[in-house]
Scaffold this active site. Sequence first.
Site, PDB file in Angstrom:
ATOM      1  N   ARG A  28      40.964  46.750  17.643  1.00 33.25           N
ATOM      2  CA  ARG A  28      40.701  45.306  17.839  1.00 33.25           C
ATOM      3  C   ARG A  28      41.541  44.710  18.970  1.00 33.25           C
ATOM      4  NH1 ARG A  28      40.131  45.265  12.057  1.00 33.25           N
ATOM      5  NH2 ARG A  28      37.903  45.236  11.640  1.00 33.25           N
ATOM      6  N   LYS A  46      37.113  40.368  33.447  1.00 35.18           N
ATOM      7  CA  LYS A  46      35.754  40.775  33.062  1.00 35.18           C
ATOM      8  C   LYS A  46      35.762  42.282  32.862  1.00 35.18           C
ATOM      9  CE  LYS A  46      32.840  37.225  35.164  1.00 35.18           C
ATOM     10  NZ  LYS A  46      31.806  36.949  36.189  1.00 35.18           N
ATOM     11  N   GLU A  55      33.921  41.624  49.863  1.00 34.37           N
ATOM     12  CA  GLU A  55      34.394  40.649  48.864  1.00 34.37           C
ATOM     13  C   GLU A  55      35.519  39.772  49.460  1.00 34.37           C
ATOM     14  OE1 GLU A  55      32.800  40.157  46.123  1.00 34.37           O
ATOM     15  OE2 GLU A  55      31.904  42.045  45.469  1.00 34.37           O
ATOM     16  N   LYS A 103      40.981  34.195  43.811  1.00 33.49           N
ATOM     17  CA  LYS A 103      40.334  34.508  42.530  1.00 33.49           C
ATOM     18  C   LYS A 103      41.187  34.027  41.363  1.00 33.49           C
ATOM     19  CE  LYS A 103      37.744  37.789  39.881  1.00 33.49           C
ATOM     20  NZ  LYS A 103      37.050  39.052  39.755  1.00 33.49           N
ATOM     21  N   GLU A 122      33.685  31.351  33.007  1.00 37.75           N
ATOM     22  CA  GLU A 122      32.564  31.040  33.883  1.00 37.75           C
ATOM     23  C   GLU A 122      31.665  29.930  33.337  1.00 37.75           C
ATOM     24  OE1 GLU A 122      31.242  34.492  36.086  1.00 37.75           O
ATOM     25  OE2 GLU A 122      29.257  33.632  36.275  1.00 37.75           O
ATOM     26  N   ARG A 139      33.862  29.323  38.286  1.00 37.57           N
ATOM     27  CA  ARG A 139      33.973  30.777  38.465  1.00 37.57           C
ATOM     28  C   ARG A 139      32.686  31.354  39.055  1.00 37.57           C
ATOM     29  NH1 ARG A 139      36.975  35.428  34.823  1.00 37.57           N
ATOM     30  NH2 ARG A 139      36.358  37.149  36.179  1.00 37.57           N
ATOM     31  N   ASN A 150      30.292  34.403  42.686  1.00 35.58           N
ATOM     32  CA  ASN A 150      29.054  35.175  42.782  1.00 35.58           C
ATOM     33  C   ASN A 150      28.280  34.883  44.065  1.00 35.58           C
ATOM     34  OD1 ASN A 150      29.386  36.475  40.278  1.00 35.58           O
ATOM     35  ND2 ASN A 150      28.707  34.625  39.227  1.00 35.58           N
ATOM     36  N   HIS A 209      25.785  37.319  45.447  1.00 33.50           N
ATOM     37  CA  HIS A 209      25.576  38.339  44.425  1.00 33.50           C
ATOM     38  C   HIS A 209      24.182  38.299  43.802  1.00 33.50           C
ATOM     39  CE1 HIS A 209      29.777  39.131  44.962  1.00 33.50           C
ATOM     40  NE2 HIS A 209      29.808  40.033  44.001  1.00 33.50           N
ATOM     41  N   HIS A 223      22.414  41.588  44.130  1.00 30.63           N
ATOM     42  CA  HIS A 223      22.142  42.314  42.901  1.00 30.63           C
ATOM     43  C   HIS A 223      20.674  42.749  42.846  1.00 30.63           C
ATOM     44  CE1 HIS A 223      21.794  42.925  38.509  1.00 30.63           C
ATOM     45  NE2 HIS A 223      23.042  43.349  38.648  1.00 30.63           N
ATOM     46  N   HIS A 228      27.838  48.396  46.386  1.00 29.39           N
ATOM     47  CA  HIS A 228      27.883  47.009  45.913  1.00 29.39           C
ATOM     48  C   HIS A 228      28.262  46.028  47.036  1.00 29.39           C
ATOM     49  CE1 HIS A 228      28.498  43.588  43.286  1.00 29.39           C
ATOM     50  NE2 HIS A 228      29.741  43.466  43.740  1.00 29.39           N
TER      51      HIS A 228
HETATM   52  P1  NAD Z   1      34.377  52.995  41.812  1.00 24.82           P
HETATM   53  O1  NAD Z   1      35.377  52.714  40.786  1.00 24.82           O
HETATM   54  O2  NAD Z   1      33.201  53.818  41.415  1.00 24.82           O
HETATM   55  O3  NAD Z   1      35.086  53.666  43.057  1.00 24.82           O
HETATM   56  C1  NAD Z   1      34.300  54.068  44.160  1.00 24.82           C
HETATM   57  C2  NAD Z   1      34.534  55.551  44.489  1.00 24.82           C
HETATM   58  O4  NAD Z   1      35.801  55.704  45.099  1.00 24.82           O
HETATM   59  C3  NAD Z   1      34.540  56.465  43.265  1.00 24.82           C
HETATM   60  O5  NAD Z   1      33.948  57.681  43.630  1.00 24.82           O
HETATM   61  C4  NAD Z   1      36.026  56.680  43.007  1.00 24.82           C
HETATM   62  O6  NAD Z   1      36.289  57.890  42.343  1.00 24.82           O
HETATM   63  C5  NAD Z   1      36.573  56.674  44.396  1.00 24.82           C
HETATM   64  N1  NAD Z   1      37.965  56.248  44.551  1.00 24.82           N
HETATM   65  C6  NAD Z   1      38.591  55.232  43.910  1.00 24.82           C
HETATM   66  N2  NAD Z   1      39.812  55.055  44.421  1.00 24.82           N
HETATM   67  C7  NAD Z   1      39.963  55.976  45.398  1.00 24.82           C
HETATM   68  C8  NAD Z   1      41.013  56.272  46.306  1.00 24.82           C
HETATM   69  N3  NAD Z   1      42.126  55.554  46.341  1.00 24.82           N
HETATM   70  N4  NAD Z   1      40.843  57.299  47.165  1.00 24.82           N
HETATM   71  C9  NAD Z   1      39.669  58.029  47.168  1.00 24.82           C
HETATM   72  N5  NAD Z   1      38.640  57.768  46.349  1.00 24.82           N
HETATM   73  C10 NAD Z   1      38.785  56.749  45.475  1.00 24.82           C
HETATM   74  O7  NAD Z   1      33.756  51.656  42.445  1.00 24.82           O
HETATM   75  P2  NAD Z   1      34.389  50.287  42.954  1.00 24.82           P
HETATM   76  O8  NAD Z   1      33.626  49.946  44.163  1.00 24.82           O
HETATM   77  O9  NAD Z   1      35.858  50.289  42.979  1.00 24.82           O
HETATM   78  O10 NAD Z   1      33.962  49.302  41.765  1.00 24.82           O
HETATM   79  C11 NAD Z   1      32.614  49.089  41.448  1.00 24.82           C
HETATM   80  C12 NAD Z   1      32.530  48.683  39.991  1.00 24.82           C
HETATM   81  O11 NAD Z   1      33.290  47.481  39.820  1.00 24.82           O
HETATM   82  C13 NAD Z   1      31.136  48.364  39.544  1.00 24.82           C
HETATM   83  O12 NAD Z   1      30.907  48.966  38.296  1.00 24.82           O
HETATM   84  C14 NAD Z   1      31.112  46.847  39.416  1.00 24.82           C
HETATM   85  O13 NAD Z   1      30.212  46.400  38.424  1.00 24.82           O
HETATM   86  C15 NAD Z   1      32.528  46.569  39.032  1.00 24.82           C
HETATM   87  N6  NAD Z   1      32.995  45.214  39.361  1.00 24.82           N
HETATM   88  C16 NAD Z   1      33.619  44.523  38.394  1.00 24.82           C
HETATM   89  C17 NAD Z   1      34.097  43.253  38.658  1.00 24.82           C
HETATM   90  C18 NAD Z   1      34.855  42.510  37.596  1.00 24.82           C
HETATM   91  O14 NAD Z   1      35.171  41.331  37.807  1.00 24.82           O
HETATM   92  N7  NAD Z   1      35.180  43.134  36.501  1.00 24.82           N
HETATM   93  C19 NAD Z   1      33.943  42.687  39.930  1.00 24.82           C
HETATM   94  C20 NAD Z   1      33.301  43.432  40.915  1.00 24.82           C
HETATM   95  C21 NAD Z   1      32.825  44.707  40.625  1.00 24.82           C
HETATM   96  N1  GLY Z   2      33.410  39.189  40.323  1.00 28.82           N
HETATM   97  C1  GLY Z   2      33.089  37.883  39.826  1.00 28.82           C
HETATM   98  C2  GLY Z   2      33.995  37.430  38.738  1.00 28.82           C
HETATM   99  O1  GLY Z   2      34.940  38.090  38.393  1.00 28.82           O
HETATM  100  O2  GLY Z   2      33.770  36.384  38.209  1.00 28.82           O
END
Ligand code: NAD
Ligand code: GLY
Length: 372
Positions: free
Chosen positions: A128, A150, A192, A235, A245, A249, A253, A256, A260, A274
């Site tokens: 939990r 998030k 971003e 942020k 949000e 917030r 987006n 996005h 998206h 992305h």
């Molecule tokens: P990811 O975590 O898949 O990383 C991208 C690639 O880079 C992967 O293959 C990973 O293994 C590799 N990698 C990571 N760090 C590395 C490093 N230092 N050196 C070499 N390779 C490395 O993708 P991302 O672009 O970091 O994140 C995308 C995800 O984030 C999506 O699922 C998206 O929905 C989510 N997201 C969440 C929020 C939020 O607010 N929570 C905001 C934006 C995106």
């Molecule tokens: N990436 C958008 C948010 O965190 O609200």
Amino acid sequence: MTILDEPVRLSVALGDRAYPILIGSGLLERAGTWIAPLLKGRTRVVAITDSNVGPLHLPRLVAGLSASGITVESVTVPAGEGSKSWDGIATLVDRLLELRVDRGTLLLALGGGVIGDLVGFAASITMRGVDFVQIPTTLLAQVDSSVGGKTGINTKAGKNLVGTFYQPRLVLADLDCLATLPVRERRSGYAEIVKHCVISDADMFAWLESGGGQAVIAGDTAALALAVKHSCETKAAIVAADEREGGQRALLNFGHTFGHALEAETGFSDRLYHGEAVAIGMVQAMDLSVSLGLCSAADRARLVAHLTACGLPVDQSACGGPFDPARLVAHMRLDKKAKAGELTFVVCTGLGSSAVRDGVPEASVLPILTVR
Ligand code: NAD
Ligand code: GLY
């Protein structure tokens, strides 16, 4: 001593759930300094990473924690979006329970946005709720996903439709991790950074234009420090004012909703990262803003010129488009921001300023989707 010998420290002001963001160089090697105080006398943590990041950066983290007498158990999940799934979360939580985590166990999320979202979700439901620390290793995660709480996974119905708001105890953004990041990933994360400037800071956008952006993408540490700090400040301020949000917030987006739809149309695949989708989506959001008379064509031209100079795509042709506008609109209607199927967009009201527009008629959007 350079500015990076001591990390930049920001705070996400959320009352008794407030937490620091540390940005700097060599942070993994000193991780114990900041993590030990979170352990309340315990000496064990569980670090979760992915199969790309683990071999590159886990040894530095383990060394940095060992130096403070902290032992690390690690769990490695397959790299890639596939781990952010029902199967992925079940496997991870089962593994954590096998490791006998309890309510006092601290989890460390070492990786990009996939690891941050997955581990944050696991932390929020295991026992939990257990504490976790974000240690973002992609530019996207350092400037966006590690801040704000998030968490979540993807399901058959779409991306990020299941999850929680669950804040970390600390964000440790070590810029050295970015040295191993492929340049396409760095560019994608950079989108971003541009977004944060377009929605709220014209001066910083001008800094990016004047060479700052190229330096960030090239991996210049001072430029990265400045840009990551700026994005995290932007942020953090928005999240502190509107954690769940209900209002502003949603400005985060920008680009996005359009982006998206393109990601959905290209199957959330390597055809379009992305941040690349966000870059195209920001231009389309700018087109909408111009057509609604909210910002000038000159502002749009500046955005397009800057994204192009940084090697980011600016139209659908970069990912095999143009796509069927009706299909793109159908994806947009499934967006979490859409209310009762009505289209909602973040619009630019002049570079450095933005607003949320509800009830945008489809007729205003279709022409933008038809042009490339
Ligand atoms: P990811 O975590 O898949 O990383 C991208 C690639 O880079 C992967 O293959 C990973 O293994 C590799 N990698 C990571 N760090 C590395 C490093 N230092 N050196 C070499 N390779 C490395 O993708 P991302 O672009 O970091 O994140 C995308 C995800 O984030 C999506 O699922 C998206 O929905 C989510 N997201 C969440 C929020 C939020 O607010 N929570 C905001 C934006 C995106
Ligand atoms: N990436 C958008 C948010 O965190 O609200």
